[in-house]
Scaffold this motif. Structure first.
Motif, PDB file in Angstrom:
ATOM      1  N   LEU A 185       0.862  -1.186   0.000  1.00  0.00           N
ATOM      2  CA  LEU A 185       0.000   0.000   0.000  1.00  0.00           C
ATOM      3  C   LEU A 185       0.898   1.236   0.000  1.00  0.00           C
ATOM      4  O   LEU A 185       1.576   1.509   0.980  1.00  0.00           O
ATOM      5  N   ASP A 235      -1.489  -1.155  -4.243  1.00  0.00           N
ATOM      6  CA  ASP A 235      -2.623  -0.239  -4.190  1.00  0.00           C
ATOM      7  C   ASP A 235      -2.153   1.061  -3.547  1.00  0.00           C
ATOM      8  O   ASP A 235      -1.018   1.148  -3.067  1.00  0.00           O
ATOM      9  N   SER A 244      -9.741   8.404  -6.261  1.00  0.00           N
ATOM     10  CA  SER A 244      -9.911   6.962  -6.374  1.00  0.00           C
ATOM     11  C   SER A 244     -10.291   6.577  -7.793  1.00  0.00           C
ATOM     12  O   SER A 244      -9.793   5.590  -8.345  1.00  0.00           O
ATOM     13  N   TYR A 266      -7.127   6.847  -9.925  1.00  0.00           N
ATOM     14  CA  TYR A 266      -6.153   5.780  -9.692  1.00  0.00           C
ATOM     15  C   TYR A 266      -6.698   4.400 -10.047  1.00  0.00           C
ATOM     16  O   TYR A 266      -5.996   3.560 -10.601  1.00  0.00           O
ATOM     17  N   HIS A 267      -7.936   4.151  -9.711  1.00  0.00           N
ATOM     18  CA  HIS A 267      -8.495   2.812  -9.905  1.00  0.00           C
ATOM     19  C   HIS A 267      -9.290   2.657 -11.197  1.00  0.00           C
ATOM     20  O   HIS A 267      -9.584   1.552 -11.607  1.00  0.00           O
ATOM     21  N   SER A 293     -10.812  -1.087  -4.911  1.00  0.00           N
ATOM     22  CA  SER A 293      -9.514  -1.209  -4.257  1.00  0.00           C
ATOM     23  C   SER A 293      -9.344  -2.633  -3.737  1.00  0.00           C
ATOM     24  O   SER A 293     -10.302  -3.373  -3.557  1.00  0.00           O
ATOM     25  N   ILE A 294      -8.109  -3.008  -3.493  1.00  0.00           N
ATOM     26  CA  ILE A 294      -7.794  -4.381  -3.097  1.00  0.00           C
ATOM     27  C   ILE A 294      -8.226  -4.621  -1.648  1.00  0.00           C
ATOM     28  O   ILE A 294      -7.852  -3.854  -0.754  1.00  0.00           O
ATOM     29  N   LEU A 300       1.093   2.238 -10.986  1.00  0.00           N
ATOM     30  CA  LEU A 300       0.084   1.380 -10.375  1.00  0.00           C
ATOM     31  C   LEU A 300      -0.450   0.371 -11.389  1.00  0.00           C
ATOM     32  O   LEU A 300      -0.538  -0.829 -11.114  1.00  0.00           O
ATOM     33  N   ASN A 330       0.409  -3.862 -11.371  1.00  0.00           N
ATOM     34  CA  ASN A 330      -0.658  -4.845 -11.203  1.00  0.00           C
ATOM     35  C   ASN A 330      -0.927  -5.644 -12.473  1.00  0.00           C
ATOM     36  O   ASN A 330      -1.621  -6.643 -12.447  1.00  0.00           O
TER      37      ASN A 330
END
Length: 211
Positions: A27, A49, A102, A105-106, A111-112, A202, A206
């Motif tokens: 994180l 994350d 969020s 970024y996601h 989120s995980i 990021l 992943n």
């Protein structure tokens, strides 16, 4: 002294080697923590994350934190003389800002989950430890198995601050200098990380790990 964030990350990854291929999540504190988090996550074969949280400033001194907000939780460390209406409005304002971050970024991915995971919180260095301390408290609400803080550099007081937290199980800090003024003084190269670079790190990380 570290050459750059990559150098610091590789040294931290070596200290964290025992966690490789275990049930962990790295994180990172955006944005400076992401270059380190990406390398550590790849080395340990773990998902990466970001920790999205922000302090609530006192109404008469915004730099003085009276608490912190994430998308899921609110933590208040000081409420004396502060109107509940102010806290409610600030919480809503900060949440809206975090929600936008969020989504950036996601990109609408969730989120995980951190439940029953070993969570490794990473930044490129800390001055006080307060941001990571609050992050660890917010993480605890998701019932992780263990929370580890991994940082390249921090003054003794900040390390002690983190070690005193009941929400942090282990603190790994490579360098604890006596003469500390700012994180950047312990890097030969310490350029700012843009949001675009952070997002790319990021996504790339992943896309290559297989936890």
């Amino acid at each position: 002294m570290f050459r750059d964030r990559e150098d610091a990350a590789l040294q931290l990854a070596e200290r964290l080697e025992k966690y490789k291929n275990q049930n962990i999540v790295v994180l990172a504190i955006p944005k400076g923590g992401l270059p380190l988090g990406a390398i550590i996550a790849k080395t340990l074969n773990a998902p990466l994350d970001v920790a999205l949280s922000k302090k609530i400033g006192h109404p008469y001194n915004k730099e003085y934190a009276i608490g912190a907000v994430s998308l899921e939780d609110v933590i208040l460390s000081y409420e004396h003389g502060v109107e509940t209406n102010y806290i409610a409005k600030e919480t809503q304002r900060i949440r809206e800002k975090l929600q936008r971050k969020s989504e950036v970024y996601h990109k609408n991915k969730v989120s995980i989950p951190l439940k029953d995971k070993t969570v490794i919180i990473v930044d490129d260095g800390v001055a006080t430890g307060n941001t990571i301390k609050v992050t660890a408290q917010l993480v605890q609400h998701q019932d992780p198995r263990k929370t580890i803080v991994a940082i390249p550099v921090a003054p003794h007081g900040a390390v002690q601050n983190l070690q005193d937290s009941k929400y942090i199980d282990e603190v790994i800090c490579l360098l604890i200098p006596r003469n500390f003024h700012a994180v950047g003084q312990f890097y030969s190269e310490f350029e700012q990380v843009s949001e675009e670079e952070a997002i790319e790190l990021l996504e790339q990380t992943n896309g290559t790990v297989n936890p």
